[in-house]
Design an enzyme around this catalytic site. Structure first.
Site, short mmCIF file in Angstrom:
data_model
loop_
_atom_site.label_atom_id
_atom_site.label_comp_id
_atom_site.label_asym_id
_atom_site.label_seq_id
_atom_site.Cartn_x
_atom_site.Cartn_y
_atom_site.Cartn_z
N SER A 55 0.83 -1.21 0.00
CA SER A 55 0.00 0.00 0.00
C SER A 55 0.86 1.26 0.00
O SER A 55 0.48 2.28 -0.58
CB SER A 55 -0.94 0.01 1.20
N GLN A 87 -6.43 10.39 -23.79
CA GLN A 87 -6.03 9.96 -25.12
C GLN A 87 -6.51 10.95 -26.19
O GLN A 87 -7.58 11.57 -26.04
CB GLN A 87 -6.63 8.57 -25.41
N GLN A 90 -10.64 10.94 -31.30
CA GLN A 90 -11.04 10.83 -32.71
C GLN A 90 -12.35 11.56 -32.96
O GLN A 90 -12.78 11.67 -34.11
CB GLN A 90 -11.17 9.36 -33.11
N ARG A 142 -15.57 8.39 -37.62
CA ARG A 142 -14.50 7.60 -36.97
C ARG A 142 -14.88 6.13 -36.79
O ARG A 142 -14.02 5.31 -36.51
CB ARG A 142 -14.15 8.20 -35.61
N ARG A 169 2.62 -7.18 -18.58
CA ARG A 169 2.84 -6.74 -19.96
C ARG A 169 4.27 -6.86 -20.45
O ARG A 169 4.52 -6.76 -21.66
CB ARG A 169 2.36 -5.29 -20.13
#
Length: 228
Positions: A55, A87, A90, A142, A169
């Site tokens: 934590s 982000q 579009q 889009r 990842r």
């Protein structure tokens, strides 16, 4: 792909150790921040990393600017819910002069596949631009845009979530584009907190692979944990 570390908590390891030490100290956090020795700080960090009491890692955060990645990548990225994202939209950005795209290496290395890919992208962009010229709002035009469309995104994660993100990842079984991004982010973050990020990355960097039958069979070199 281009990634920049825009900002991080100043002296993140000291901030983490201060938050942890405060639970047991008779003095305040500001005093701890100033007076804690390097040796004591590393001792506290060792306890945190060994015990899994993570934590306190949430008190340090990192902000990255990422460009030249695909919408296919960001659709995966936003599944990491304990993070903040902004982000390129579009809805408001119109691609009247063409759309930059990310071409997978498997496509790039195959002449026939590359030709088919390029033709499909060209057809989609042509139809998209026709819709704009016909007065269709960009937010509706889009709908034609592909996962390959390049985008830009700002990402903020605390250290606890970053370690989790790298664990998932950086793995060889992760999709190639987000894996490349994760390793680049780790290389930017590691020098700022080398003790905490010492064994960050795919699970095989610090221990056994958890994938079982799905293991890639090609583990990364094992890193030495400074807290062992």
């Amino acid at each position: 792909m281009h990634i920049e570390l825009l900002y991080h908590t100043p002296d993140p390891e000291r901030a983490i150790a201060t938050a942890a030490r405060l639970c047991y100290a008779p003095v305040g956090a500001a005093e701890l921040m100033e007076t804690m020795s390097e040796e004591r700080m590393h001792s506290v960090l060792s306890t945190i990393m060994r015990s899994g009491h993570f934590s306190t890692l949430e008190h340090a955060s990192y902000t990255f600017a990422v460009e030249g990645v695909s919408r296919a990548l960001t659709h995966q990225l936003v599944r990491h819910r304990l993070a903040s994202f902004n982000q390129q939209s579009q809805r408001y950005v119109k691609y009247k002069d063409g759309l930059p795209v990310v071409t997978p290496p498997s496509v790039e290395g195959d002449a026939q596949a590359k030709e088919a890919f390029d033709q499909a992208i060209e057809a989609v962009i042509g139809a998209y631009q026709q819709l704009l010229e016909a007065g269709i709002p960009a937010e509706d035009a889009r709908y034609l845009l592909p996962n390959a469309a390049e985008t830009k995104i700002v990402i903020t994660m605390n250290v606890r979530e970053l370690l989790h993100f790298f664990n998932l990842r950086c793995c060889n079984r992760a999709q190639w584009e987000i894996r490349d991004m994760a390793w680049q982010m780790l290389e930017l973050a590691r020098p700022t907190a080398p003790f905490v990020f010492a064994t960050a990355g795919a699970p095989c960097v610090s221990g056994p692979c958890p994938e079982g039958k799905m293991c890639c069979g090609n583990p990364y070199p094992r890193a030495e944990a400074p807290w062992n």
